[in-house]
Design an enzyme around this catalytic site. Sequence first.
Site, PDB file in Angstrom:
ATOM      1  N   GLY A  12       0.835  -1.206   0.000  1.00  0.00           N
ATOM      2  CA  GLY A  12       0.000   0.000   0.000  1.00  0.00           C
ATOM      3  C   GLY A  12       0.867   1.252   0.000  1.00  0.00           C
ATOM      4  N   GLN A  13       0.223   2.394  -0.047  1.00  0.00           N
ATOM      5  CA  GLN A  13       0.959   3.667  -0.118  1.00  0.00           C
ATOM      6  C   GLN A  13       1.897   3.830   1.078  1.00  0.00           C
ATOM      7  OE1 GLN A  13      -1.255   7.215  -1.723  1.00  0.00           O
ATOM      8  NE2 GLN A  13      -2.943   6.144  -0.729  1.00  0.00           N
ATOM      9  N   VAL A  14       1.357   3.675   2.278  1.00  0.00           N
ATOM     10  CA  VAL A  14       2.177   3.852   3.486  1.00  0.00           C
ATOM     11  C   VAL A  14       3.030   2.604   3.730  1.00  0.00           C
ATOM     12  CG1 VAL A  14       2.116   4.254   5.982  1.00  0.00           C
ATOM     13  CG2 VAL A  14       0.508   5.461   4.493  1.00  0.00           C
ATOM     14  N   TYR A 100      -2.880   2.447  11.820  1.00  0.00           N
ATOM     15  CA  TYR A 100      -3.316   3.739  11.268  1.00  0.00           C
ATOM     16  C   TYR A 100      -4.836   3.832  11.250  1.00  0.00           C
ATOM     17  CZ  TYR A 100       1.498   4.081   9.819  1.00  0.00           C
ATOM     18  OH  TYR A 100       2.865   4.123   9.829  1.00  0.00           O
ATOM     19  N   THR A 102      -8.142   7.107  10.746  1.00  0.00           N
ATOM     20  CA  THR A 102      -8.535   8.150   9.799  1.00  0.00           C
ATOM     21  C   THR A 102      -9.329   9.291  10.424  1.00  0.00           C
ATOM     22  OG1 THR A 102      -9.966   8.510   7.872  1.00  0.00           O
ATOM     23  CG2 THR A 102     -10.521   6.663   9.258  1.00  0.00           C
ATOM     24  N   TYR A 126     -16.735   3.015   5.823  1.00  0.00           N
ATOM     25  CA  TYR A 126     -15.273   2.998   6.000  1.00  0.00           C
ATOM     26  C   TYR A 126     -14.900   3.584   7.363  1.00  0.00           C
ATOM     27  CZ  TYR A 126     -10.452   4.675   5.533  1.00  0.00           C
ATOM     28  OH  TYR A 126      -9.126   4.972   5.755  1.00  0.00           O
ATOM     29  N   TRP A 151      -6.293  12.047   4.032  1.00  0.00           N
ATOM     30  CA  TRP A 151      -6.025  12.375   2.614  1.00  0.00           C
ATOM     31  C   TRP A 151      -4.617  11.922   2.164  1.00  0.00           C
ATOM     32  CZ3 TRP A 151      -8.192  17.887   1.132  1.00  0.00           C
ATOM     33  CH2 TRP A 151      -9.528  17.975   1.531  1.00  0.00           C
TER      34      TRP A 151
HETATM   35  N1  LIG Z   1      -5.697   6.584   1.771  1.00  0.00           N
HETATM   36  C1  LIG Z   1      -6.161   7.585   2.532  1.00  0.00           C
HETATM   37  O1  LIG Z   1      -6.551   8.637   2.026  1.00  0.00           O
HETATM   38  C2  LIG Z   1      -6.183   7.447   4.024  1.00  0.00           C
HETATM   39  C3  LIG Z   1      -6.715   8.499   4.797  1.00  0.00           C
HETATM   40  C4  LIG Z   1      -6.717   8.373   6.199  1.00  0.00           C
HETATM   41  C5  LIG Z   1      -6.225   7.229   6.789  1.00  0.00           C
HETATM   42  N2  LIG Z   1      -5.734   6.220   6.016  1.00  0.00           N
HETATM   43  C6  LIG Z   1      -5.264   5.006   6.670  1.00  0.00           C
HETATM   44  O2  LIG Z   1      -3.871   4.920   6.487  1.00  0.00           O
HETATM   45  C7  LIG Z   1      -3.469   3.547   6.406  1.00  0.00           C
HETATM   46  C8  LIG Z   1      -2.643   3.331   5.168  1.00  0.00           C
HETATM   47  O3  LIG Z   1      -3.474   3.629   4.040  1.00  0.00           O
HETATM   48  P1  LIG Z   1      -2.913   3.744   2.563  1.00  0.00           P
HETATM   49  O4  LIG Z   1      -3.259   5.088   2.070  1.00  0.00           O
HETATM   50  O5  LIG Z   1      -1.499   3.277   2.507  1.00  0.00           O
HETATM   51  O6  LIG Z   1      -3.896   2.717   1.854  1.00  0.00           O
HETATM   52  P2  LIG Z   1      -3.684   1.836   0.538  1.00  0.00           P
HETATM   53  O7  LIG Z   1      -2.694   2.474  -0.349  1.00  0.00           O
HETATM   54  O8  LIG Z   1      -5.049   1.546   0.044  1.00  0.00           O
HETATM   55  O9  LIG Z   1      -3.023   0.534   1.133  1.00  0.00           O
HETATM   56  C9  LIG Z   1      -3.742  -0.378   1.877  1.00  0.00           C
HETATM   57  C10 LIG Z   1      -3.163  -1.727   1.602  1.00  0.00           C
HETATM   58  O10 LIG Z   1      -3.965  -2.691   2.294  1.00  0.00           O
HETATM   59  C11 LIG Z   1      -4.117  -3.769   1.440  1.00  0.00           C
HETATM   60  N3  LIG Z   1      -5.293  -4.581   1.730  1.00  0.00           N
HETATM   61  C12 LIG Z   1      -6.593  -4.339   1.440  1.00  0.00           C
HETATM   62  N4  LIG Z   1      -7.340  -5.385   1.783  1.00  0.00           N
HETATM   63  C13 LIG Z   1      -6.501  -6.308   2.276  1.00  0.00           C
HETATM   64  C14 LIG Z   1      -6.661  -7.612   2.780  1.00  0.00           C
HETATM   65  N5  LIG Z   1      -7.864  -8.212   2.835  1.00  0.00           N
HETATM   66  N6  LIG Z   1      -5.586  -8.287   3.207  1.00  0.00           N
HETATM   67  C15 LIG Z   1      -4.346  -7.714   3.144  1.00  0.00           C
HETATM   68  N7  LIG Z   1      -4.119  -6.499   2.666  1.00  0.00           N
HETATM   69  C16 LIG Z   1      -5.193  -5.802   2.249  1.00  0.00           C
HETATM   70  C17 LIG Z   1      -4.222  -3.196   0.067  1.00  0.00           C
HETATM   71  O11 LIG Z   1      -3.928  -4.192  -0.865  1.00  0.00           O
HETATM   72  P3  LIG Z   1      -4.307  -4.047  -2.411  1.00  0.00           P
HETATM   73  O12 LIG Z   1      -3.309  -3.062  -2.941  1.00  0.00           O
HETATM   74  O13 LIG Z   1      -4.138  -5.413  -2.934  1.00  0.00           O
HETATM   75  O14 LIG Z   1      -5.706  -3.524  -2.443  1.00  0.00           O
HETATM   76  C18 LIG Z   1      -3.197  -2.092   0.116  1.00  0.00           C
HETATM   77  O15 LIG Z   1      -1.935  -2.557  -0.303  1.00  0.00           O
HETATM   78  C19 LIG Z   1      -4.762   2.745   6.469  1.00  0.00           C
HETATM   79  O16 LIG Z   1      -5.004   2.329   7.783  1.00  0.00           O
HETATM   80  C20 LIG Z   1      -5.836   3.735   6.071  1.00  0.00           C
HETATM   81  O17 LIG Z   1      -7.104   3.410   6.614  1.00  0.00           O
HETATM   82  C21 LIG Z   1      -5.689   6.312   4.647  1.00  0.00           C
END
Ligand SMILES: NC(=O)c1ccc[n+]([C@@H]2O[C@H](COP(=O)([O-])OP(=O)(O)OC[C@H]3O[C@@H](n4cnc5c(N)ncnc54)[C@H](OP(=O)(O)O)[C@@H]3O)[C@@H](O)[C@H]2O)c1
Length: 291
Positions: A12-14, A100, A102, A126, A151
Amino acid sequence: MRPTILVTGANGQVGFELVRLLRPHGDVIAADREKLDLAEPDAVVGAVRGARPALIVNAGAYTAVDRAESEVALAQAVNARAPGILAEEAKRLGALLIHYSTDYVFDGKRTTPYPEDAPTAPLNVYGATKLEGEQAIAATGGHALVLRTSWVYGLRGRNFLLTVRRLAAERDELAIVADQIGVPNWSRALAEATVRAIVAGLPALAERSGVYHLSATGQATWHEFAQAIVGDVARRRVVPITTAEYPTPARRPAFGVLDTERFETTFGFGLPEWREVLARCVTSPVDPIVA
Ligand SMILES: NC(=O)c1ccc[n+]([C@@H]2O[C@H](COP(=O)([O-])OP(=O)(O)OC[C@H]3O[C@@H](n4cnc5c(N)ncnc54)[C@H](OP(=O)(O)O)[C@@H]3O)[C@@H](O)[C@H]2O)c1
């Protein structure tokens, strides 16, 4: 002895950034979705018991905010049940969990930054499942840092920055929502801050357990964020629109700015203003895996 560190959501991104940054600090097990499906409770238990990590960083999450409205059970399994299991297993091992969450745990009715203890009231599935995840972690009574952010964007993955860049290449005019306020956060800056907090917090990191807001400072609308992105790429007109003009399956909070003082006083540093972070992101080399 080098600690074993289990990172979930490693693609994932982080998560991707964390894996690279944590490598100098321990033996990192990078568990992407293929290696560890967070929707499978037995797999989660097995992964932790097999690895016996000193630190678990849960960067995996179900982040498809609109799709979550119709995939409630899956979002709940990944965002609520899995963090609870990770926390329980971490406690059994005497390990620390970093997780993490949100700004979407809040309803966005405030007009000043949310402190950690502000009442939660998520507007969408979510946000509700992420809040359940926080509560499941707290219920174990184990050692855990929950870092709420907002974000998230970066140069890889699916995010607003890459979407706006793509649209700017295809269209002369972009219509972007201008009545939701939040703070953009670069995934790498969040990962860097996480690692810095781990190092700054040692040896008593576990005693700093609790919820923290980790975010760049300042605030922006999606429209202002898009203008800042497009300004770097091409001359395109970015037209402000209202949330009502851009209906989505999930409701989103109108205001999601997080008060980061608790993080800053606890760990002795904070993140810069979001525009400064964005400038660093867009001038950083594109990841060779993506290029
Ligand atoms: N993105 C945002 O804007 C945002 C905002 C606030 C807080 N956050 C929080 O920050 C943290 C990091 O988010 P991020 O932005 O890095 O999100 P991301 O880029 O969507 O990464 C999340 C990762 O989790 C994986 N995932 C999803 N379902 C899964 C499963 N069943 N088993 C194993 N892995 C799974 C995804 O895999 P796939 O790539 O295969 O889908 C992806 O690699 C999360 O806790 C998120 O809730 C994010």
